[in-house]
Scaffold this motif. Structure first.
Motif, PDB file in Angstrom:
ATOM      1  N   ASN A   7       0.961  -1.179   0.049  1.00 28.03           N
ATOM      2  CA  ASN A   7       0.027  -0.031   0.159  1.00 28.03           C
ATOM      3  C   ASN A   7       0.657   1.422   0.114  1.00 28.03           C
ATOM      4  O   ASN A   7       0.330   2.299  -0.844  1.00 28.03           O
ATOM      5  CB  ASN A   7      -1.064  -0.014   1.432  1.00 28.03           C
ATOM      6  CG  ASN A   7      -2.041  -0.984   1.031  1.00 28.03           C
ATOM      7  OD1 ASN A   7      -2.347  -1.222   0.029  1.00 28.03           O
ATOM      8  ND2 ASN A   7      -2.485  -1.600   2.140  1.00 28.03           N
ATOM      9  N   LEU A   8       2.090   1.384   0.830  1.00 21.37           N
ATOM     10  CA  LEU A   8       2.675   2.375   0.653  1.00 21.37           C
ATOM     11  C   LEU A   8       3.425   2.549  -0.385  1.00 21.37           C
ATOM     12  O   LEU A   8       3.597   3.943  -1.201  1.00 21.37           O
ATOM     13  CB  LEU A   8       4.150   2.234   1.834  1.00 21.37           C
ATOM     14  CG  LEU A   8       3.728   2.311   3.134  1.00 21.37           C
ATOM     15  CD1 LEU A   8       4.959   1.734   4.067  1.00 21.37           C
ATOM     16  CD2 LEU A   8       3.127   3.836   3.546  1.00 21.37           C
ATOM     17  N   ILE A   9       3.847   1.558  -1.268  1.00 22.39           N
ATOM     18  CA  ILE A   9       4.570   1.771  -2.418  1.00 22.39           C
ATOM     19  C   ILE A   9       3.492   2.391  -3.498  1.00 22.39           C
ATOM     20  O   ILE A   9       3.705   3.198  -4.425  1.00 22.39           O
ATOM     21  CB  ILE A   9       5.029   0.401  -3.046  1.00 22.39           C
ATOM     22  CG1 ILE A   9       6.193   0.141  -2.159  1.00 22.39           C
ATOM     23  CG2 ILE A   9       5.636   0.559  -4.506  1.00 22.39           C
ATOM     24  CD1 ILE A   9       6.675  -1.382  -2.007  1.00 22.39           C
ATOM     25  N   GLN A  10       2.338   1.751  -3.451  1.00 22.53           N
ATOM     26  CA  GLN A  10       1.037   2.335  -4.573  1.00 22.53           C
ATOM     27  C   GLN A  10       0.665   3.651  -4.050  1.00 22.53           C
ATOM     28  O   GLN A  10       0.595   4.473  -5.016  1.00 22.53           O
ATOM     29  CB  GLN A  10      -0.032   1.438  -4.403  1.00 22.53           C
ATOM     30  CG  GLN A  10       0.284  -0.032  -4.959  1.00 22.53           C
ATOM     31  CD  GLN A  10      -1.179  -1.084  -4.903  1.00 22.53           C
ATOM     32  OE1 GLN A  10      -1.578  -1.064  -3.759  1.00 22.53           O
ATOM     33  NE2 GLN A  10      -1.353  -1.771  -5.913  1.00 22.53           N
ATOM     34  N   ASP A  11       0.823   4.211  -2.758  1.00 22.32           N
ATOM     35  CA  ASP A  11       0.420   5.445  -2.305  1.00 22.32           C
ATOM     36  C   ASP A  11       1.171   6.358  -2.777  1.00 22.32           C
ATOM     37  O   ASP A  11       1.064   7.639  -2.956  1.00 22.32           O
ATOM     38  CB  ASP A  11       0.170   5.345  -0.891  1.00 22.32           C
ATOM     39  CG  ASP A  11      -1.005   4.752  -0.271  1.00 22.32           C
ATOM     40  OD1 ASP A  11      -2.051   4.415  -1.382  1.00 22.32           O
ATOM     41  OD2 ASP A  11      -1.239   4.776   0.800  1.00 22.32           O
TER      42      ASP A  11
END
Length: 181
Positions: A7-11
């Motif tokens: 999620n962090l990478i996508q965000d």
């Protein structure tokens, strides 16, 4: 934890299907667990009965113990070295145990000030010496990579217990010895 890293990478706007990122959440989760592995250790486990009777009261110093930790405020590394001394009263630690104590506390989310005190308190608890001294010198990436971006700054902290706190001559001897190159 892998899902959180995904999620962090996508965000931040990255594509998790990109070749270089496909396994990154898994690798990042494993790295983060390793960098914080000190939570799974205790002083008793680290010492592993490596406390020995010794007829010496002379200063024991272990210097230049490298340390790597994560700043609890930004989750960015701080990197440095730790110098530890104690004045035995009948008991000494196995040499590697001093470095293992440093490692146990460094491998937790930290601030340098607390880390310094935790190491000193652990040595005090382990062998009840006449005094303990700990000095840490570290560079903090949270100050170097972001915020004020001061590349050459470093932080020094010390914790002095017992005779190292009460006797300036003992403290001075320690500081002089760790500054010899």
């Amino acid at each position: 934890m892998e899902n959180h890293f995904a999620n962090l990478i996508q965000d931040i706007g990255e594509d998790l299907t990109r070749e270089g990122l496909v396994d990154t959440p898994k690798r990042a989760a494993a790295a983060f667990k390793y960098l914080n592995s000190g939570y799974h250790l205790s002083l008793d486990k680290v010492l592993n009965n490596a406390i020995f009777e010794a007829d010496t009261e002379d200063m024991v110093i272990v210097k230049d113990i490298e340390l790597y930790s994560l700043c609890e405020h930004h989750l960015l590394p701080f990197i440095g070295k730790c110098h530890v001394a104690y004045l035995p009263k009948g008991k000494v630690l196995g040499l590697s145990k001093v470095a293992r104590i440093v490692e146990m506390y460094a491998r937790r989310l930290q601030i340098q000030e607390r880390l310094t005190k935790q190491i000193a308190d652990a040595i005090q608890t382990a062998v009840n010496p006449a005094g303990v001294a700990v000095v840490i010198e570290a560079k903090h990436l949270c100050m170097m990579m972001r915020g004020v971006e001061k590349q050459n700054s470093s932080m020094m902290t010390s914790s002095m217990l017992g005779l190292f706190r009460r006797q300036i001559s003992t403290r001075s001897e320690f500081l002089e010895l760790i500054n010899r190159r």
